[in-house]
Design a protein around this motif. Structure first.
Motif, PDB file in Angstrom:
ATOM      1  N   GLU A 190       0.829  -1.195   0.000  1.00  0.00           N
ATOM      2  CA  GLU A 190       0.000   0.000   0.000  1.00  0.00           C
ATOM      3  C   GLU A 190       0.869   1.253   0.000  1.00  0.00           C
ATOM      4  OE1 GLU A 190      -3.991  -1.651   2.295  1.00  0.00           O
ATOM      5  OE2 GLU A 190      -2.556  -0.406   3.373  1.00  0.00           O
ATOM      6  N   SER A 191       0.195   2.388  -0.104  1.00  0.00           N
ATOM      7  CA  SER A 191       0.874   3.684  -0.082  1.00  0.00           C
ATOM      8  C   SER A 191       0.434   4.460   1.146  1.00  0.00           C
ATOM      9  CB  SER A 191       0.548   4.479  -1.340  1.00  0.00           C
ATOM     10  OG  SER A 191       1.014   3.808  -2.495  1.00  0.00           O
ATOM     11  N   ARG A 209       0.904   8.633   3.017  1.00  0.00           N
ATOM     12  CA  ARG A 209       1.483   9.969   2.975  1.00  0.00           C
ATOM     13  C   ARG A 209       1.584  10.518   4.383  1.00  0.00           C
ATOM     14  NH1 ARG A 209      -0.197  15.726   0.133  1.00  0.00           N
ATOM     15  NH2 ARG A 209      -1.677  15.823   1.883  1.00  0.00           N
ATOM     16  N   ARG A 216      10.664   4.987  -4.489  1.00  0.00           N
ATOM     17  CA  ARG A 216       9.416   4.705  -3.773  1.00  0.00           C
ATOM     18  C   ARG A 216       8.964   5.854  -2.883  1.00  0.00           C
ATOM     19  NH1 ARG A 216       8.817   1.123  -0.002  1.00  0.00           N
ATOM     20  NH2 ARG A 216      11.001   1.068   0.638  1.00  0.00           N
ATOM     21  N   THR A 261       8.658   9.994  -2.080  1.00  0.00           N
ATOM     22  CA  THR A 261       8.644  11.314  -2.693  1.00  0.00           C
ATOM     23  C   THR A 261       8.404  12.364  -1.619  1.00  0.00           C
ATOM     24  OG1 THR A 261       7.759  10.411  -4.765  1.00  0.00           O
ATOM     25  CG2 THR A 261       7.600  12.794  -4.427  1.00  0.00           C
ATOM     26  N   GLU A 277       5.525  10.953   0.705  1.00  0.00           N
ATOM     27  CA  GLU A 277       4.682   9.908   0.136  1.00  0.00           C
ATOM     28  C   GLU A 277       5.508   8.651  -0.027  1.00  0.00           C
ATOM     29  OE1 GLU A 277       2.873  10.819  -3.589  1.00  0.00           O
ATOM     30  OE2 GLU A 277       1.612   9.025  -3.577  1.00  0.00           O
ATOM     31  N   LYS A 306       5.364   4.767  -1.468  1.00  0.00           N
ATOM     32  CA  LYS A 306       4.639   3.814  -2.286  1.00  0.00           C
ATOM     33  C   LYS A 306       5.181   2.405  -2.066  1.00  0.00           C
ATOM     34  CE  LYS A 306       3.577   7.169  -5.912  1.00  0.00           C
ATOM     35  NZ  LYS A 306       3.713   7.513  -7.354  1.00  0.00           N
ATOM     36  N   ARG A 307       4.355   1.447  -2.386  1.00  0.00           N
ATOM     37  CA  ARG A 307       4.763   0.030  -2.309  1.00  0.00           C
ATOM     38  C   ARG A 307       5.471  -0.253  -0.982  1.00  0.00           C
ATOM     39  NH1 ARG A 307       6.415   1.974  -7.042  1.00  0.00           N
ATOM     40  NH2 ARG A 307       8.631   1.682  -6.590  1.00  0.00           N
TER      41      ARG A 307
END
Length: 125
Positions: free
Chosen positions: A16-17, A19, A66, A68, A81, A83-84
């Motif tokens: 999942e991601s 933030r 991955r 940011t 952020e 990701k993965r």
């Protein structure tokens, strides 16, 4: 007095991601770098990413691709952020600030001047 308040951590599933957000207050952060570090229990805090006032970003090699980082200067906010997500991303994530905007190597070796209290991210497999 500088205050850095992180939010957005929690329990997430691998893949999942997420933030993370950080609200910076207490002074003007113009010409300050804002960044993120993380710490796993029993290990040293490690640099993750940083972004300058102008938007130049730098990352630890281990998170490139991955993670940011971004910032909103008008709101004095910095975001991360992810990701993965992987189980090895499990850590307390700290927001940070420094008057010096420079390279990943500098932050990896010297850290930043100010840190928040951290937000826990737990990634389950």
């Amino acid at each position: 007095q500088v205050e850095l308040a992180e939010s957005g951590g929690g329990l997430v599933q691998a893949g999942e991601s997420l933030r993370l957000s950080c609200a910076a207050s207490g002074r003007s952060f113009s010409n300050h770098a804002l960044g993120w570090f993380r710490q796993v229990p029993g290990k040293e805090r490690e640099f993750v990413a940083a972004v300058s006032w102008s938007g130049f970003s730098t990352y630890a090699e281990s998170v490139k691709g991955r993670f940011t980082i971004s910032r909103d200067n008008a709101k004095n906010m910095v975001y991360l952020e992810i990701k993965r997500l992987r189980p090895e991303d499990t850590a307390v994530y700290y927001c940070a600030a420094d008057k010096i905007a420079t390279s990943a190597y500098y932050y990896e070796t010297r850290g930043m001047e100010f840190y928040g209290k951290g937000t826990l991210v737990t990634v389950s497999s």
